[in-house]
Design a protein around this motif. Structure first.
Motif, PDB file in Angstrom:
ATOM      1  N   ASP A 105      12.982  50.927 -42.014  1.00  0.00           N
ATOM      2  CA  ASP A 105      13.028  49.535 -41.585  1.00  0.00           C
ATOM      3  C   ASP A 105      14.391  48.908 -41.875  1.00  0.00           C
ATOM      4  OD1 ASP A 105      10.639  48.845 -40.291  1.00  0.00           O
ATOM      5  OD2 ASP A 105       9.549  48.733 -42.182  1.00  0.00           O
ATOM      6  N   ARG A 106      15.100  49.432 -42.884  1.00  0.00           N
ATOM      7  CA  ARG A 106      16.417  48.890 -43.240  1.00  0.00           C
ATOM      8  C   ARG A 106      17.530  49.499 -42.383  1.00  0.00           C
ATOM      9  NH1 ARG A 106      14.151  49.280 -48.512  1.00  0.00           N
ATOM     10  NH2 ARG A 106      15.200  51.275 -48.859  1.00  0.00           N
ATOM     11  N   ASN A 107      17.530  50.826 -42.239  1.00  0.00           N
ATOM     12  CA  ASN A 107      18.553  51.507 -41.433  1.00  0.00           C
ATOM     13  C   ASN A 107      17.960  52.806 -40.919  1.00  0.00           C
ATOM     14  OD1 ASN A 107      20.863  53.095 -40.551  1.00  0.00           O
ATOM     15  ND2 ASN A 107      22.134  51.550 -41.565  1.00  0.00           N
TER      16      ASN A 107
ATOM     17  N   LYS B 235       7.580  46.944 -38.567  1.00  0.00           N
ATOM     18  CA  LYS B 235       6.910  47.906 -37.695  1.00  0.00           C
ATOM     19  C   LYS B 235       6.868  49.315 -38.292  1.00  0.00           C
ATOM     20  CE  LYS B 235       7.725  45.582 -33.265  1.00  0.00           C
ATOM     21  NZ  LYS B 235       6.309  45.380 -32.925  1.00  0.00           N
ATOM     22  N   ALA B 236       8.000  49.804 -38.802  1.00  0.00           N
ATOM     23  CA  ALA B 236       8.008  51.149 -39.384  1.00  0.00           C
ATOM     24  C   ALA B 236       7.084  51.224 -40.586  1.00  0.00           C
ATOM     25  CB  ALA B 236       9.433  51.556 -39.770  1.00  0.00           C
ATOM     26  N   GLY B 237       7.034  50.144 -41.365  1.00  0.00           N
ATOM     27  CA  GLY B 237       6.127  50.109 -42.512  1.00  0.00           C
ATOM     28  C   GLY B 237       4.669  50.163 -42.088  1.00  0.00           C
ATOM     29  N   ALA B 238       4.330  49.466 -40.979  1.00  0.00           N
ATOM     30  CA  ALA B 238       2.952  49.495 -40.476  1.00  0.00           C
ATOM     31  C   ALA B 238       2.584  50.893 -39.983  1.00  0.00           C
ATOM     32  CB  ALA B 238       2.785  48.479 -39.346  1.00  0.00           C
ATOM     33  N   ILE B 239       3.527  51.540 -39.288  1.00  0.00           N
ATOM     34  CA  ILE B 239       3.280  52.910 -38.841  1.00  0.00           C
ATOM     35  C   ILE B 239       3.101  53.832 -40.048  1.00  0.00           C
ATOM     36  CG2 ILE B 239       4.293  54.884 -37.627  1.00  0.00           C
ATOM     37  CD1 ILE B 239       5.685  52.829 -35.786  1.00  0.00           C
TER      38      ILE B 239
ATOM     39  N   LEU C  88       8.058  55.563 -48.909  1.00  0.00           N
ATOM     40  CA  LEU C  88       9.461  55.207 -49.100  1.00  0.00           C
ATOM     41  C   LEU C  88      10.281  55.403 -47.830  1.00  0.00           C
ATOM     42  CD1 LEU C  88       9.999  56.735 -52.666  1.00  0.00           C
ATOM     43  CD2 LEU C  88       9.578  54.339 -52.059  1.00  0.00           C
ATOM     44  N   GLY C  89       9.941  56.447 -47.071  1.00  0.00           N
ATOM     45  CA  GLY C  89      10.651  56.676 -45.823  1.00  0.00           C
ATOM     46  C   GLY C  89      10.448  55.553 -44.828  1.00  0.00           C
TER      47      GLY C  89
ATOM     48  N   VAL D 146       8.656  60.978 -41.095  1.00  0.00           N
ATOM     49  CA  VAL D 146       7.615  60.703 -40.098  1.00  0.00           C
ATOM     50  C   VAL D 146       7.672  59.287 -39.536  1.00  0.00           C
ATOM     51  CG1 VAL D 146       5.130  60.553 -39.711  1.00  0.00           C
ATOM     52  CG2 VAL D 146       6.097  62.534 -40.895  1.00  0.00           C
ATOM     53  N   PRO D 147       7.619  58.215 -40.369  1.00  0.00           N
ATOM     54  CA  PRO D 147       7.649  56.876 -39.768  1.00  0.00           C
ATOM     55  C   PRO D 147       8.935  56.593 -39.014  1.00  0.00           C
ATOM     56  CG  PRO D 147       7.784  56.751 -42.178  1.00  0.00           C
ATOM     57  CD  PRO D 147       7.451  58.165 -41.827  1.00  0.00           C
ATOM     58  N   GLY D 148      10.065  57.079 -39.527  1.00  0.00           N
ATOM     59  CA  GLY D 148      11.333  56.856 -38.846  1.00  0.00           C
ATOM     60  C   GLY D 148      11.410  57.573 -37.509  1.00  0.00           C
TER      61      GLY D 148
END
Length: 407
Positions: A262-264, A125-129, A256-257, A308-310
Motif C-alpha cells: 500500500d505504501r510502495n 485496497k492491498a490491505g483488504a486483499i 506485512l506484505g 501475494v497482495p502486491g
C-alpha cells in the motif's frame, strides 16, 4: 473492518486448505494409490492447472452477474469436488475431484479480491486483499498441519471429509455476511470491456511476475515433506508441526506484505522477490541442518506470501476499468506458477538430483521473476514520466513567451 471480509477469508480458508494440505499427505496418498512421488505430485499440478481454467473460463462466464450469488455457487462446486476426493477409490477419481474443486478456486479469489478492494478506501485496497487472503494463510498455519495430523491418524480421506464440512460452513458464511450490494458488478460492465484489460502490457508483465515469483516458492514447497524427512532428518510425525512453522511465516508475510504494498507497490515486490531468491538458495544449502531448516521454512513462507497482495493489487491497478477478469487471470497465474514449480521439482527429483533439487529449481524461477519485475517497474516509471511531461510543456512555453528565463 467490513464484516464481509471475514466471510471472504472463511471461504479462502477452505479453498486454501484444499490446495495446500495435499503436500503434507502426498507420501500417504502415493502409497495408497501405488504411484510414484512424481505421479502423486500431479494432484498438485493438476489442481493448479484446473485453477487456471476456472479463473479464466468461469470468471469470464459470470462477469456480468451479481458477485455474491456467484461466490456462493463457486463454493457449492468446491464442496462437490472435495466430496468426490474423499470418496475416491482410485487415482483418477481422486484427480477428477481435485479438478472440480480447483475450478472454483481461481474465480472465487479473483472475484473475491475485487469485492474486498471495493469495500474499503483506495489507500487500503492491498490491505483488504491481504485480509481476504488471511484465510489462505490461516489454512497453512492451522488447517494444513492439523489436516495432515488428521490424515496421518485417521487416513488421508478423513482430511477431505473435514474439508467438505468446512466448505459447507464457508458457504453459510458467504450467504450470511457478505452484503448483496457488495456483490454488485459495475454498471455497464461486459466481457468485452473486461477483455480490454489485456491490451495493457503492464497487466501481462504483472501476470508473468506472478507465475515466476510464486512458482519459485511453490516449487520448493510441493515436495517439502520429502525434503524434511529424507534430507533434514525429521520424523514423518513432525512434518505437521513444521508446516505450522511454515504457516506462521505465511501469515506474517501476507500481512506485512499488504501494508508495504500500500505504501510502495513496485519497490515492495522487487525487494521481497529478491530476498526470496536468496532465502531459497540458502535453504538448499543448509537443508541437512535441522535448526537452519526450520529458520529457512519461516523465511520462505514469509517472503513467499509477502508477494501475494502486491501481485494481486498490481494487476488490478493496471486494469482499473475492468478488474474482474484480470484479477481472476492473476489467480490463475499463481496456479500456473504452482504447476510450473511442482512439475519442475518432480523433473529434478526423477532425474536423480535429490530432494533439495526442487528448492534450487525454485530459486532459479524466482530470479527470473526478479528480472521481469525490474523490467516492469522501469517500464512503468518511464510511462509515468511521459504522461507527466506534456503537462509541464504549456507552462514552459508560456514562460518563454513572457520573456521569463527558468533556472
Amino acid at each position: 473492518m467490513p464484516v464481509g471480509l471475514i466471510a471472504l477469508a472463511l471461504g479462502g480458508f477452505g479453498i486454501g486448505l484444499t490446495e495446500f494440505v495435499i503436500a503434507g499427505l502426498l507420501p500417504d496418498v502415493a502409497a495408497d494409490f501405488g504411484v510414484s512421488e512424481a505421479s502423486a505430485g500431479w494432484f498438485i499440478s493438476g489442481y493448479a492447472l484446473a485453477v487456471v481454467v476456472g479463473a479464466l473460463g468461469l470468471t469470464a462466464a459470470v462477469t456480468r452477474l451479481e458477485r455474491k450469488p456467484v461466490l456462493a455457487g463457486l463454493l457449492v462446486l468446491f464442496i462437490a469436488g472435495n466430496l468426490l476426493s474423499a470418496t475416491a477409490a482410485d487415482y483418477w477419481p481422486m484427480m477428477l475431484g481435485r479438478v472440480i474443486a480447483a475450478l472454483a478456486h481461481g474465480a472465487f479469489f479473483g472475484i473475491g479480491a475485487v469485492v474486498a478492494a471495493g469495500m474499503v478506501p483506495p489507500s487500503k485496497k492491498a490491505g483488504a486483499i491481504a485480509l481476504m487472503f488471511t484465510g489462505l494463510t490461516a489454512a497453512n498455519v492451522l488447517g494444513v498441519p492439523f489436516g495432515t495430523l488428521l490424515g496421518q491418524a485417521a487416513g488421508w480421506r478423513a482430511t477431505f471429509w473435514a474439508i467438505t464440512v468446512i466448505g459447507v460452513a464457508a458457504l453459510a458464511g458467504i450467504l450470511a455476511l457478505v452484503p448483496r450490494q457488495a456483490g454488485a458488478a459495475e454498471a455497464g460492465g461486459s466481457l468485452r470491456s473486461e477483455l480490454g484489460a489485456f491490451r495493457s502490457g503492464q497487466v501481462w508483465l504483472s501476470i508473468v511476475v506472478t507465475v515466476l515469483g510464486f512458482g519459485g516458492m511453490f516449487g520448493a514447497f510441493t515436495y517439502i515433506a520429502y525434503t524434511l524427512t529424507e534430507v533434514s532428518g525429521f520424523a514423518a510425525s513432525t512434518v505437521p508441526w513444521l508446516l505450522i512453522v511454515f504457516g506462521v511465516g505465511l501469515f506474517a508475510g501476507n500481512t506485512l506484505g499488504g501494508k508495504a504494498a500500500d505504501r510502495n507497490l513496485d519497490r515492495t515486490l522487487l525487494v521481497v522477490l529478491a530476498v526470496l531468491a536468496v532465502v531459497l538458495v540458502a535453504f538448499a544449502l543448509v537443508a541437512a541442518n535441522p535448526v537452519l531448516t526450520v529458520i529457512s521454512l519461516v523465511l520462505m513462507g514469509g517472503f513467499g506470501f509477502a508477494t501475494v497482495p502486491g501481485l494481486q493489487m498490481r494487476v488490478m491497478k493496471y486494469a482499473p476499468g475492468a478488474p474482474t477478469l484480470a484479477s481472476g487471470a492473476n489467480i490463475g497465474a499463481f496456479n500456473v506458477g504452482n504447476a510450473l514449480g511442482a512439475w519442475l521439482g518432480g523433473v529434478t527429483i526423477t532425474a536423480g538430483f535429490g530432494y533439495t533439487s526442487p528448492i534450487w529449481a525454485g530459486a532459479v524461477i524466482t530470479v527470473a521473476g526478479v528480472a521481469v519485475m525490474a523490467f516492469a517497474a522501469a517500464a512503468a516509471k518511464r510511462s509515468e514520466t511521459r504522461v507527466d511531461a506534456p503537462a509541464e510543456a504549456p507552462d514552459e512555453a508560456a514562460a518563454e513567451a513572457a520573456g521569463v528565463v527558468r533556472v
